[in-house]
Design a protein around this motif. Structure first.
Motif, mmCIF file in Angstrom:
data_model
loop_
_atom_site.group_PDB
_atom_site.id
_atom_site.type_symbol
_atom_site.label_atom_id
_atom_site.label_comp_id
_atom_site.label_asym_id
_atom_site.label_seq_id
_atom_site.Cartn_x
_atom_site.Cartn_y
_atom_site.Cartn_z
ATOM 1 N N ASP A 14 47.917 44.440 37.834
ATOM 2 C CA ASP A 14 47.865 42.988 38.026
ATOM 3 C C ASP A 14 46.673 42.469 37.229
ATOM 4 O O ASP A 14 45.530 42.867 37.486
ATOM 5 N N PRO A 15 46.909 41.611 36.252
ATOM 6 C CA PRO A 15 45.791 41.139 35.413
ATOM 7 C C PRO A 15 44.687 40.472 36.221
ATOM 8 O O PRO A 15 43.531 40.450 35.800
ATOM 9 N N ARG A 16 45.030 39.969 37.399
ATOM 10 C CA ARG A 16 43.990 39.336 38.218
ATOM 11 C C ARG A 16 42.944 40.352 38.658
ATOM 12 O O ARG A 16 41.801 40.019 38.903
ATOM 13 N N ASP A 17 43.362 41.641 38.782
ATOM 14 C CA ASP A 17 42.415 42.681 39.184
ATOM 15 C C ASP A 17 41.285 42.803 38.179
ATOM 16 O O ASP A 17 40.127 42.916 38.559
ATOM 17 N N SER A 18 41.618 42.773 36.889
ATOM 18 C CA SER A 18 40.553 42.952 35.900
ATOM 19 C C SER A 18 39.686 41.699 35.835
ATOM 20 O O SER A 18 38.481 41.785 35.647
ATOM 21 N N ALA A 19 40.282 40.535 36.039
ATOM 22 C CA ALA A 19 39.485 39.308 36.082
ATOM 23 C C ALA A 19 38.476 39.400 37.228
ATOM 24 O O ALA A 19 37.317 39.046 37.083
ATOM 25 N N ARG A 20 38.967 39.924 38.354
ATOM 26 C CA ARG A 20 38.101 40.055 39.512
ATOM 27 C C ARG A 20 36.955 41.016 39.206
ATOM 28 O O ARG A 20 35.812 40.768 39.555
ATOM 29 N N GLN A 21 37.295 42.124 38.511
ATOM 30 C CA GLN A 21 36.263 43.111 38.190
ATOM 31 C C GLN A 21 35.229 42.549 37.238
ATOM 32 O O GLN A 21 34.052 42.807 37.381
ATOM 33 N N THR A 23 34.326 39.448 36.962
ATOM 34 C CA THR A 23 33.457 38.557 37.714
ATOM 35 C C THR A 23 32.466 39.358 38.554
ATOM 36 O O THR A 23 31.291 39.059 38.576
ATOM 37 N N GLN A 24 32.965 40.406 39.220
ATOM 38 C CA GLN A 24 32.083 41.237 40.044
ATOM 39 C C GLN A 24 30.963 41.819 39.187
ATOM 40 O O GLN A 24 29.810 41.825 39.585
ATOM 41 N N HIS A 25 31.350 42.306 37.995
ATOM 42 C CA HIS A 25 30.372 42.883 37.090
ATOM 43 C C HIS A 25 29.363 41.814 36.653
ATOM 44 O O HIS A 25 28.160 42.046 36.640
ATOM 45 N N THR A 26 29.877 40.640 36.304
ATOM 46 C CA THR A 26 29.011 39.533 35.894
ATOM 47 C C THR A 26 28.019 39.204 36.997
ATOM 48 O O THR A 26 26.820 39.049 36.746
ATOM 49 N N LEU A 27 28.528 39.110 38.218
ATOM 50 C CA LEU A 27 27.657 38.766 39.345
ATOM 51 C C LEU A 27 26.620 39.856 39.577
ATOM 52 O O LEU A 27 25.437 39.564 39.774
ATOM 53 N N ALA A 28 27.079 41.098 39.528
ATOM 54 C CA ALA A 28 26.160 42.215 39.776
ATOM 55 C C ALA A 28 25.038 42.227 38.747
ATOM 56 O O ALA A 28 23.878 42.460 39.085
#
Ligand code: C2E
Ligand code: MG
Ligand code: MG
Ligand code: MG
Length: 286
Positions: A14-21, A23-28
């Protein structure tokens, strides 16, 4: 487990999974600098007595003003802060900011008795230092401990068998209020309520959804709510309902003996000045 599921996960890409990752990486990546750049701020939401509608407390809710992403909600970055080990620093920041703000309200309103309620993440209870952090902030601000409430989730207080009981007991002995946040959403063994020095449960907003109209009250749901409130009272705990949006919900909660409420009906989370005006208005009406 992730390994075993790897194949089927790829199959259901699901392409949304990589978008989520991303963002998580960006936030981290951005988290450490966010503290020094003062990108965090708190909104404040009133908690009122259901009988008199007067202010009982104020909950501090953290937000992150990210230079590119805009306002990031706590549900997005608190889990990232937990995973990356930044939760202790973020937690200390909220505690200090909220207590400083409470001190300002108290200084401007000498008769004010409401408490400031601060959320504590699982990761803050898992490592030592919370008690020292809390005591330090109280001392620095000259704040009476009973003016501070800490909101703990069921998952935070359960955990391993050693658990944080000793830490919580030290906080409670010092006079700090402890509350269970989102009460009723976990699958908790309720026996923890007898072991922990908790003073309040915050009834999760989900419980109020069936009360939205008031006209079509599900009798079973009503009895469940009633039983929860009675149970809490029998254990000497006060009950605050969260997510109260409609008058019908407030009316029913009040009839069931619920003590206090928080929600859009009484005030949305907002800047400190908003609560300041509420306090001033309340002071002018005896
Ligand atoms: P919470 O502690 O249960 O906070 C209540 C949430 O419900 C807040 O969302 C609040 O804005 C929202 N809310 C208040 N009234 C209503 C209402 O009438 N209807 C609805 N639908 N929602 C309402 P928010 O600010 O997005 O915070 C979400 C969660 O993030 C909090 O849930 C808390 O678990 C966590 N959180 C917030 N601030 C902090 C913090 O400083 N530290 C930690 N560790 N967690 C925090
Ligand atoms: Mg809370
Ligand atoms: Mg809650
Ligand atoms: Mg919640």
């Amino acid at each position: 487990r992730a390994k075993a599921e790897g194949k089927s996960r790829l199959a259901r890409y699901d392409p949304r999974d990589s978008a989520r990752q991303i963002t998580q990486h960006t936030l981290a990546t951005a988290l450490p600098a966010a503290l020094t750049r003062q990108e965090f701020f708190c909104d404040y939401q009133p908690i009122v007595g259901l009988e008199d509608r007067r202010l009982r407390g104020v909950e501090a809710l953290i937000r992150w003003r990210h230079p590119q992403l805009g306002i990031v909600a706590p549900n997005q970055f608190i889990p990232v802060a937990e995973e990356t080990g930044h939760i202790a620093a973020v937690g200390r920041w909220v505690l200090a900011a909220a207590c400083r703000q409470a001190g300002e309200w108290a200084a401007a309103n000498p008769t004010l008795t409401c408490y400031i309620s601060v959320n504590v993440a699982v990761g803050q209870l898992r490592r030592p230092g919370l008690v020292d952090d809390v005591m330090q902030v109280l001392t620095d601000g000259g704040m009476p401990p009973e003016r501070l409430q800490l909101e703990l989730t069921e998952s935070a207080v359960l955990g391993d068998d050693r658990g944080p009981v000793g830490e919580l007991q030290r906080l409670a002995d010092a006079g700090v209020r402890l509350a269970i946040d989102d009460f009723g959403t976990g699958y908790a063994n309720l026996a923890y309520l007898t072991r922990l020095p908790v003073r309040q449960v915050k009834l999760a907003g989900e419980f109020l959804k069936p009360l939205r109209t008031g006209s079509s009250v599900d009798p079973k749901h009503d009895r469940l709510l009633s039983a929860i409130i009675t149970l809490a009272h029998d254990l000497g705990l006060s009950v605050t309902a969260e997510g109260v949006e409609h008058q019908a919900q407030a009316d029913r909660l009040r009839a069931l003996g619920c003590d206090a409420a928080q929600g859009w009906l009484f005030g949305r989370p907002g800047p400190a000045e908003q609560v300041g005006r509420l306090i001033a208005r309340q002071n002018s009406q005896p």
